[in-house]
Design a protein around this motif. Structure first.
Motif, PDB file in Angstrom:
ATOM      1  N   THR A 266       0.873  -1.155   0.034  1.00 49.90           N
ATOM      2  CA  THR A 266       0.001   0.008  -0.019  1.00 49.90           C
ATOM      3  C   THR A 266       0.872   1.284   0.098  1.00 49.90           C
ATOM      4  O   THR A 266       0.408   2.243  -0.648  1.00 49.90           O
ATOM      5  CB  THR A 266      -1.033   0.058   1.231  1.00 49.90           C
ATOM      6  OG1 THR A 266      -1.516  -0.994   1.310  1.00 49.90           O
ATOM      7  CG2 THR A 266      -1.921   1.097   1.174  1.00 49.90           C
ATOM      8  N   ILE A 267       1.838   1.041   0.849  1.00 51.90           N
ATOM      9  CA  ILE A 267       2.800   2.497   0.700  1.00 51.90           C
ATOM     10  C   ILE A 267       3.514   2.560  -0.510  1.00 51.90           C
ATOM     11  O   ILE A 267       3.502   3.698  -1.078  1.00 51.90           O
ATOM     12  CB  ILE A 267       3.949   2.297   1.933  1.00 51.90           C
ATOM     13  CG1 ILE A 267       3.270   2.292   3.413  1.00 51.90           C
ATOM     14  CG2 ILE A 267       5.044   2.844   1.676  1.00 51.90           C
ATOM     15  CD1 ILE A 267       4.243   1.945   4.314  1.00 51.90           C
ATOM     16  N   ASP A 268       3.685   1.738  -1.211  1.00 45.99           N
ATOM     17  CA  ASP A 268       4.593   1.545  -2.500  1.00 45.99           C
ATOM     18  C   ASP A 268       3.543   2.275  -3.385  1.00 45.99           C
ATOM     19  O   ASP A 268       3.962   3.225  -4.180  1.00 45.99           O
ATOM     20  CB  ASP A 268       5.088   0.453  -2.977  1.00 45.99           C
ATOM     21  CG  ASP A 268       6.326  -0.089  -2.273  1.00 45.99           C
ATOM     22  OD1 ASP A 268       6.939   0.658  -1.645  1.00 45.99           O
ATOM     23  OD2 ASP A 268       6.425  -1.344  -2.222  1.00 45.99           O
ATOM     24  N   SER A 269       2.360   1.856  -3.709  1.00 40.27           N
ATOM     25  CA  SER A 269       1.243   2.282  -4.442  1.00 40.27           C
ATOM     26  C   SER A 269       1.095   3.837  -4.092  1.00 40.27           C
ATOM     27  O   SER A 269       0.686   4.518  -5.022  1.00 40.27           O
ATOM     28  CB  SER A 269      -0.164   1.271  -4.287  1.00 40.27           C
ATOM     29  OG  SER A 269       0.150   0.125  -4.743  1.00 40.27           O
ATOM     30  N   ALA A 270       1.032   4.146  -2.771  1.00 37.37           N
ATOM     31  CA  ALA A 270       0.632   5.455  -2.586  1.00 37.37           C
ATOM     32  C   ALA A 270       1.747   6.387  -2.854  1.00 37.37           C
ATOM     33  O   ALA A 270       1.623   7.765  -2.956  1.00 37.37           O
ATOM     34  CB  ALA A 270       0.231   5.679  -0.811  1.00 37.37           C
ATOM     35  N   GLY A 271       2.806   6.007  -2.842  1.00 37.47           N
ATOM     36  CA  GLY A 271       4.062   7.036  -3.378  1.00 37.47           C
ATOM     37  C   GLY A 271       4.453   7.643  -2.078  1.00 37.47           C
ATOM     38  O   GLY A 271       5.062   8.881  -2.126  1.00 37.47           O
ATOM     39  N   PHE A 272       4.238   7.056  -0.902  1.00 35.01           N
ATOM     40  CA  PHE A 272       4.771   7.565   0.397  1.00 35.01           C
ATOM     41  C   PHE A 272       6.267   7.978   0.363  1.00 35.01           C
ATOM     42  O   PHE A 272       6.950   7.052   0.059  1.00 35.01           O
ATOM     43  CB  PHE A 272       4.253   6.761   1.439  1.00 35.01           C
ATOM     44  CG  PHE A 272       4.518   7.058   2.766  1.00 35.01           C
ATOM     45  CD1 PHE A 272       3.839   8.143   3.260  1.00 35.01           C
ATOM     46  CD2 PHE A 272       5.446   6.526   3.512  1.00 35.01           C
ATOM     47  CE1 PHE A 272       4.250   8.710   4.643  1.00 35.01           C
ATOM     48  CE2 PHE A 272       5.820   6.788   5.012  1.00 35.01           C
ATOM     49  CZ  PHE A 272       5.291   8.142   5.271  1.00 35.01           C
ATOM     50  N   ALA A 273       6.570   9.054   0.928  1.00 30.24           N
ATOM     51  CA  ALA A 273       7.791   9.596   0.703  1.00 30.24           C
ATOM     52  C   ALA A 273       8.355   9.804   2.203  1.00 30.24           C
ATOM     53  O   ALA A 273       9.549  10.462   2.392  1.00 30.24           O
ATOM     54  CB  ALA A 273       8.019  10.638   0.031  1.00 30.24           C
ATOM     55  N   GLY A 274       7.417   9.596   3.188  1.00 32.15           N
ATOM     56  CA  GLY A 274       7.957   9.806   4.687  1.00 32.15           C
ATOM     57  C   GLY A 274       8.507   8.937   5.266  1.00 32.15           C
ATOM     58  O   GLY A 274       9.075   7.956   4.781  1.00 32.15           O
ATOM     59  N   THR A 275       8.361   8.822   6.565  1.00 34.99           N
ATOM     60  CA  THR A 275       9.098   7.854   7.721  1.00 34.99           C
ATOM     61  C   THR A 275       8.077   6.786   8.076  1.00 34.99           C
ATOM     62  O   THR A 275       7.012   7.148   8.481  1.00 34.99           O
ATOM     63  CB  THR A 275       9.809   8.701   8.687  1.00 34.99           C
ATOM     64  OG1 THR A 275      10.751   9.489   8.253  1.00 34.99           O
ATOM     65  CG2 THR A 275      10.434   7.637   9.765  1.00 34.99           C
ATOM     66  N   VAL A 276       8.423   5.667   8.122  1.00 35.44           N
ATOM     67  CA  VAL A 276       7.402   4.735   8.755  1.00 35.44           C
ATOM     68  C   VAL A 276       8.147   4.325  10.047  1.00 35.44           C
ATOM     69  O   VAL A 276       9.476   3.864  10.200  1.00 35.44           O
ATOM     70  CB  VAL A 276       7.585   3.239   7.764  1.00 35.44           C
ATOM     71  CG1 VAL A 276       6.835   2.045   8.687  1.00 35.44           C
ATOM     72  CG2 VAL A 276       6.996   3.651   6.407  1.00 35.44           C
ATOM     73  N   VAL A 277       7.351   4.500  11.164  1.00 40.79           N
ATOM     74  CA  VAL A 277       7.699   4.245  12.361  1.00 40.79           C
ATOM     75  C   VAL A 277       7.174   2.608  12.820  1.00 40.79           C
ATOM     76  O   VAL A 277       6.157   2.512  12.942  1.00 40.79           O
ATOM     77  CB  VAL A 277       7.211   5.122  13.505  1.00 40.79           C
ATOM     78  CG1 VAL A 277       7.548   4.767  14.980  1.00 40.79           C
ATOM     79  CG2 VAL A 277       7.821   6.587  13.218  1.00 40.79           C
ATOM     80  N   ASP A 278       8.166   1.671  13.191  1.00 41.29           N
ATOM     81  CA  ASP A 278       7.767   0.233  13.767  1.00 41.29           C
ATOM     82  C   ASP A 278       7.534   0.447  15.241  1.00 41.29           C
ATOM     83  O   ASP A 278       8.526   0.342  15.818  1.00 41.29           O
ATOM     84  CB  ASP A 278       8.672  -0.661  13.244  1.00 41.29           C
ATOM     85  CG  ASP A 278       8.350  -1.941  13.626  1.00 41.29           C
ATOM     86  OD1 ASP A 278       7.307  -2.258  14.321  1.00 41.29           O
ATOM     87  OD2 ASP A 278       8.892  -3.197  12.865  1.00 41.29           O
TER      88      ASP A 278
END
Length: 314
Positions: free
Chosen positions: A107-119
């Motif tokens: 989903t992140i790839d499809s959205a073109g997300f450019a921010g930070t993922v916090v696990d």
């Protein structure tokens, strides 16, 4: 098969999101909206638990979009075009981790997300599950229901505080203050849970699915079995497993089966009838994968402890 289905699903909604965005474009000129002096940090949180943690740590300085709503099963979630749009506009995506959000990376790839993922699970000591899981070998799957131990929740909110502070350093002091306050509430929750269990003799637990491993380990309870023999909700009991579970309930003196708010209680009720025990469901169903309508982690965990201890004490 489920993974392939999701790949097509993600591709489809990504295309739909692109079309929606194109339809909203205008060739005419318009005045730009004024930028707020103190714009809130845009955060997407995957699960109800993580979303509540972000709201408590971020306070008035964050704008949180929660993807999975209350009483929705997170194990088999299918993202929507609105989810992609929210992720594309966010500065941070906060996830539970430990494989709970199988759909998130695509989903992140499809959205073109450019921010930070916090696990939020970083640093949590994980419990190994004993059931076969799609794409994983038996005995090597980690239990993703980490929040059911308040000590793990303290680690999760600390990870969230670090992520928020890195994204918005000007608000770091406020985030730290909120973290200190909320971790004190988590300490009290842990103490209250332990006190509630200290007077209960019967600590044998049967649930809808294997979602309470961390809670059971923390308060030294006895896990007899689950209606769905898995850490997620996709598996089903075979006839032999059903018979074995009924026999185990009878032989151990277990007195109740606890349904969960995000799962139908029908099978639990059938097993309870065969085993001659009560089923705790309806408004008293446990919050296994979800939270109550108020979206409060603390209230959900208090509810779980109250329901469990009161049912097993009678």
């Amino acid at each position: 098969m489920r993974t392939v289905k999701r790949m097509y699903w993600i591709a489809g909604i990504a295309a739909a999101t692109t079309v929606m965005a194109g339809c909203g474009a205008s060739g005419g000129q318009s005045e730009a909206a004024p930028v707020p002096e103190k714009a809130k940090l845009a955060v997407v949180a995957t699960t109800p638990e993580v979303a509540d943690f972000v709201r408590n740590i971020g306070g008035a300085d964050v704008d949180v979009t929660q993807i999975i709503k209350p009483n929705v099963d997170p194990h088999d979630y299918e993202p929507t075009p609105a989810d992609l749009q929210a992720i594309s506009k966010a500065k941070i995506v906060v996830k539970n981790g430990v494989g709970l959000e199988e759909w998130l990376d695509r989903t992140i790839d499809s959205a073109g997300f450019a921010g930070t993922v916090v696990d939020s699970s970083a640093g949590v000591t994980l419990r190994e599950g004993g059931h076969d899981h799609e794409g994983e070998e038996e005995g090597h799957e980690h239990d993703p229901h980490i929040w059911h131990d308040p000590r793990n929740a303290k680690i999760m909110v600390a990870n969230i505080e670090k992520g928020l502070a890195a994204a918005d350093p000007a608000k770091a002091a406020a985030f730290t203050t909120n973290l200190t306050r909320y971790q004190a509430e988590l300490d009290k929750l842990d103490t209250d849970n332990a006190t509630a269990w200290s007077t209960v003799q019967n600590k044998k637990i049967v649930t809808n699915h294997d979602a309470f491993g961390y809670y059971i380990a923390r308060y030294d309870l006895a896990f007899v079995g689950s209606v769905i023999p898995s850490l997620d909700t996709s598996a089903e009991l075979s006839a032999k497993q059903l018979s074995d579970l009924v026999s185990k309930i009878k032989s151990t003196g277990t007195t109740a089966i606890f349904a969960e708010s995000s799962l139908p209680p029908k099978t639990a009720e059938a097993i309870a009838q065969q085993a001659g025990v009560k089923v705790v469901a309806g408004e008293d169903a446990l919050f296994g994968d979800s939270l109550g309508p108020d979206g409060s982690y603390l209230e959900a965990e208090r509810h779980n402890t109250r329901i469990l201890t009161e049912a097993l004490a009678n």
